[in-house]
Design a protein around this motif. Structure first.
Motif, PDB file in Angstrom:
ATOM      1  N   ASP A 153       9.664  87.961  39.382  1.00 52.97           N
ATOM      2  CA  ASP A 153       9.611  88.325  40.801  1.00 52.97           C
ATOM      3  C   ASP A 153       8.232  88.025  41.388  1.00 52.97           C
ATOM      4  O   ASP A 153       7.908  88.505  42.461  1.00 52.97           O
ATOM      5  N   THR A 154       7.419  87.211  40.665  1.00 50.22           N
ATOM      6  CA  THR A 154       6.104  86.855  41.207  1.00 50.22           C
ATOM      7  C   THR A 154       6.300  85.962  42.409  1.00 50.22           C
ATOM      8  O   THR A 154       7.244  85.177  42.482  1.00 50.22           O
ATOM      9  N   ASN A 155       5.395  86.056  43.357  1.00 46.29           N
ATOM     10  CA  ASN A 155       5.521  85.292  44.588  1.00 46.29           C
ATOM     11  C   ASN A 155       4.202  84.599  44.895  1.00 46.29           C
ATOM     12  O   ASN A 155       3.353  85.140  45.587  1.00 46.29           O
ATOM     13  N   LEU A 156       4.027  83.404  44.350  1.00 50.38           N
ATOM     14  CA  LEU A 156       2.843  82.604  44.678  1.00 50.38           C
ATOM     15  C   LEU A 156       3.191  81.662  45.809  1.00 50.38           C
ATOM     16  O   LEU A 156       4.299  81.131  45.862  1.00 50.38           O
ATOM     17  N   SER A 157       2.253  81.447  46.704  1.00 51.26           N
ATOM     18  CA  SER A 157       2.499  80.490  47.771  1.00 51.26           C
ATOM     19  C   SER A 157       2.430  79.087  47.191  1.00 51.26           C
ATOM     20  O   SER A 157       1.627  78.786  46.323  1.00 51.26           O
ATOM     21  N   GLY A 158       3.302  78.227  47.653  1.00 47.93           N
ATOM     22  CA  GLY A 158       3.303  76.848  47.200  1.00 47.93           C
ATOM     23  C   GLY A 158       4.129  76.666  45.947  1.00 47.93           C
ATOM     24  O   GLY A 158       4.566  77.596  45.303  1.00 47.93           O
ATOM     25  N   ASN A 159       4.324  75.416  45.606  1.00 45.52           N
ATOM     26  CA  ASN A 159       5.139  75.045  44.461  1.00 45.52           C
ATOM     27  C   ASN A 159       4.325  74.069  43.624  1.00 45.52           C
ATOM     28  O   ASN A 159       4.535  72.874  43.691  1.00 45.52           O
ATOM     29  N   ILE A 160       3.386  74.585  42.856  1.00 41.49           N
ATOM     30  CA  ILE A 160       2.442  73.739  42.136  1.00 41.49           C
ATOM     31  C   ILE A 160       2.941  73.478  40.721  1.00 41.49           C
ATOM     32  O   ILE A 160       3.152  74.415  39.942  1.00 41.49           O
ATOM     33  N   LEU A 161       3.137  72.204  40.404  1.00 43.79           N
ATOM     34  CA  LEU A 161       3.550  71.834  39.059  1.00 43.79           C
ATOM     35  C   LEU A 161       2.479  72.227  38.054  1.00 43.79           C
ATOM     36  O   LEU A 161       1.291  72.094  38.312  1.00 43.79           O
ATOM     37  N   GLY A 162       2.910  72.698  36.913  1.00 41.07           N
ATOM     38  CA  GLY A 162       1.978  73.076  35.863  1.00 41.07           C
ATOM     39  C   GLY A 162       1.467  74.495  35.971  1.00 41.07           C
ATOM     40  O   GLY A 162       0.729  74.948  35.103  1.00 41.07           O
ATOM     41  N   SER A 163       1.859  75.220  37.024  1.00 40.28           N
ATOM     42  CA  SER A 163       1.503  76.638  37.089  1.00 40.28           C
ATOM     43  C   SER A 163       2.069  77.290  35.840  1.00 40.28           C
ATOM     44  O   SER A 163       3.064  76.850  35.290  1.00 40.28           O
ATOM     45  N   PHE A 164       1.417  78.344  35.370  1.00 40.81           N
ATOM     46  CA  PHE A 164       1.889  78.922  34.120  1.00 40.81           C
ATOM     47  C   PHE A 164       1.955  80.430  34.187  1.00 40.81           C
ATOM     48  O   PHE A 164       1.446  81.050  35.107  1.00 40.81           O
ATOM     49  N   LEU A 165       2.614  80.985  33.187  1.00 45.29           N
ATOM     50  CA  LEU A 165       2.895  82.402  33.116  1.00 45.29           C
ATOM     51  C   LEU A 165       2.200  82.993  31.903  1.00 45.29           C
ATOM     52  O   LEU A 165       2.281  82.449  30.810  1.00 45.29           O
ATOM     53  N   LEU A 166       1.486  84.103  32.109  1.00 47.51           N
ATOM     54  CA  LEU A 166       0.779  84.809  31.031  1.00 47.51           C
ATOM     55  C   LEU A 166       1.421  86.159  30.792  1.00 47.51           C
ATOM     56  O   LEU A 166       1.912  86.805  31.726  1.00 47.51           O
ATOM     57  N   ASP A 167       1.353  86.615  29.521  1.00 46.35           N
ATOM     58  CA  ASP A 167       1.676  88.009  29.257  1.00 46.35           C
ATOM     59  C   ASP A 167       0.373  88.811  29.389  1.00 46.35           C
ATOM     60  O   ASP A 167      -0.701  88.232  29.611  1.00 46.35           O
ATOM     61  N   LEU A 168       0.428  90.115  29.273  1.00 50.52           N
ATOM     62  CA  LEU A 168      -0.776  90.926  29.470  1.00 50.52           C
ATOM     63  C   LEU A 168      -1.756  90.844  28.301  1.00 50.52           C
ATOM     64  O   LEU A 168      -2.858  91.371  28.387  1.00 50.52           O
TER      65      LEU A 168
END
Length: 186
Positions: free
Chosen positions: A163-178
């Motif tokens: 449910d994260t909401n970043l502006s834009g659609n940037i290829l290569g964006s990534f997801l981290l755990d805590l």
């Protein structure tokens, strides 16, 4: 000892911040109407260092058919990048950072740390990292896990919806755990 979620998020982002690479390509500005135009460097997406010898992982969509790629590292260094392999099944590409033969500077690369996306749980807090010029983050939760099975019936996570909401659609964006581990790439 009490660990605040803010501290965990900050530490998670800092853990991989030196591994982030902004990938750019050069557009040819030779147009008949303006023969003196300069070439233009254009941001195409993010990648991250995966080995100490300068291999960078990114989304295959970063390949624009242009032969010239430049990586801008977290410390401001710029290096030419050469695509060396791509994986159609996982939609990823590997670039090799090319060291300037005239530079006396020793290039060092800090690989990102990876987690196990198969270990993610619904409702788990995750951090999305993106940004064209600087890091932009959004915190959220794992909203859905989409699995697929291989030929022997072993199930693995194929896609992670958040449910994260970043502006834009940037290829290569990534997801981290805590814990600061990369668990997904866009």
């Amino acid at each position: 000892m009490v660990i605040k979620s803010d501290d965990a998020a900050i530490n998670s982002i800092e853990k991989n911040s030196t591994s982030i690479v902004r990938i750019k390509t050069t557009l040819d500005a030779n147009i008949p109407a303006n023969p003196t135009a300069q070439a233009i460097e254009v941001f195409v997406g993010l990648g991250f260092v995966v080995s100490k010898d300068g291999i960078i992982l990114g989304d295959k969509g970063l390949l624009s058919g242009k032969p010239n790629y430049t990586g801008v590292f977290a410390d401001g260094r710029k290096m030419l990048l050469s695509p060396v392999a791509n994986d159609d099944e996982n939609n990823t590409v590997l670039f090799q950072a090319i060291k300037d033969p005239n530079s006396k500077e020793v290039a060092s690369f800090v690989p990102a740390t990876f987690g196990d996306s198969d270990g993610l749980k619904l409702g788990q807090t995750v951090i999305s990292v993106s940004g064209k010029e600087q890091n932009s983050i959004a915190m959220g939760i794992v909203a859905s896990l989409i699995a697929r099975s291989d030929s022997v019936g072993k199930s693995t996570i194929w896609a992670i919806e958040t449910d994260t909401n970043l502006s834009g659609n940037i290829l290569g964006s990534f997801l981290l755990d805590l814990s600061g581990n990369i668990v997904g790439i866009k």
